[in-house]
Write an enzyme that holds these catalytic residues in place. Sequence first.
Site, PDB file in Angstrom:
ATOM      1  N   HIS A  87      49.211  49.149  52.310  1.00 15.53           N
ATOM      2  CA  HIS A  87      49.738  50.024  50.872  1.00 15.53           C
ATOM      3  C   HIS A  87      49.978  49.070  49.796  1.00 15.53           C
ATOM      4  CE1 HIS A  87      50.880  53.216  54.012  1.00 15.53           C
ATOM      5  NE2 HIS A  87      51.325  52.165  54.687  1.00 15.53           N
ATOM      6  N   SER A 146      39.295  35.831  25.812  1.00 15.87           N
ATOM      7  CA  SER A 146      39.620  37.089  24.994  1.00 15.87           C
ATOM      8  C   SER A 146      39.595  36.622  23.944  1.00 15.87           C
ATOM      9  CB  SER A 146      41.181  37.429  25.345  1.00 15.87           C
ATOM     10  OG  SER A 146      41.811  38.056  24.208  1.00 15.87           O
ATOM     11  N   GLU A 160      35.190  43.387  37.419  1.00 10.58           N
ATOM     12  CA  GLU A 160      35.592  44.675  36.816  1.00 10.58           C
ATOM     13  C   GLU A 160      33.996  45.456  36.840  1.00 10.58           C
ATOM     14  OE1 GLU A 160      38.816  44.372  33.481  1.00 10.58           O
ATOM     15  OE2 GLU A 160      37.784  42.573  33.715  1.00 10.58           O
TER      16      GLU A 160
END
Length: 448
Positions: free
Chosen positions: A146, A267, A280
């Site tokens: 979990h 970035s 990703e």
Amino acid sequence: MTEEYTSLSYTASIHYDRRLYKEDIAGSIAHARMLGDRGVISSEEAKTIITGLEIIRSEIAEEIFPWNQDLEDLHMNIESRLHELIGETAGKLHTARSRNDQIATDMRLYVRGVADEAAVQIRILQRALVFQAEQHVHTAIPGYTHLQRAQPIVLAHHLLAYFQMFERDLERFSQTRTRANVLPLGSGALAGSPYPLDRESVAKELEFDGITKNSMDAVSDRDFVLDYLYAASACMAHLSRLGEEFVLWSSEEFGFLRLGEGDTTGSSIMPQKRNPDLAELARGRTGRVYGHLMGILTVIKGLPLAYNRDLQEDKEALFDTVDTLLSTLAAVARMVDGASFNVERMHQAADGGGYSLATELADYLARKGVPFRQAHGIVRNLTLYAAEAAKRFDEMTLEEYRRFSPHFDDDILGITVDSALDARRVPGGTAPSQVEAALKRAKDQLGL
Ligand code: ARG
């Protein structure tokens, strides 16, 4: 109506099916040779055709082949060029053959090849996982359920879980290869052929394991494409899960690993950031592969026997899946290779302020004869107490332990992350001794 949307451009496949030229020419050469051997055409004619096809193959490889967009597909382009090269005899190549059994043959050869390529790439990724695992047999990290810290494990055990997933993927690609590796040629358009063909010899030349058994099925079956798409989907699911974990682990919140310089991007406005783009995209591109699987299942579902043009739709879906899968496998292998793990940070998290050993305490009581359910309750109370008193388990005295159960003895103070890890010696467990054995098996499988 704009000019671009003509019927020819609607039905044409030449802009993508040219990718099958090697398979198509190999199939044609084997077919021509067999026609010659069986006397359906003369052996002179067979030789002329084969020589012409070989010239075409090098023209395409050298990118000097004069592709004609007005000829709808690869087959027509090759046949038309063959005509230019050898004249009338070119027309004999298509004796006892239809584009329907021809394309089915091309596709099977192609799927066989790309299933093998997937297997090679999977092995490279598995090698990267094993390489990292070897260095972290004793590195404790939290195991999660979990996404909550559950029990300590070693990092190698976690990485080898992925080794197993990719091992199953490899098996699926090998089964895909086996089912694809049957020759449809000889099925004609759908009913078979009136010529005295030797299908077995064509199968042998093309290294197929056998021939298809029903001509109707042979020209309309694309199950082998579905097999590849499903194997690729399952493999992408695994790559996506690994990608997701690397995204999490490389975050400041986890801080378990640092990705290689080439596997992140900065970035444009926040100079401190190292974005895990590669991980990703591995996760993100999984979606398109699932989409292709659903797409082809849907294309096939309503088709009456035998060949229908709908089947042409299998190609772009398959090609995109192949490109996505192979590039993702390679990218993820590089990412695993380039990652450096923060052992210190992982150990701290595995220790979890001392509470990650709660299960270990319950097992301790169970070993002393307390029913596990009851032991679980005792340790739950003990954990609440410790948290309240802001004490780690290893900061509590035996006297404090005994308040919760008389079965605690002073050996309770010897329970550590390492002792908890060592205790999980069951086959398949996380004890370093078991993980060593698992690593050895993995290396044997990789031939290392
Ligand atoms: N381009 C077709 C395909 O990919 C080849 C077979 C065409 N057959 C036909 N009867 N039009 O499926």
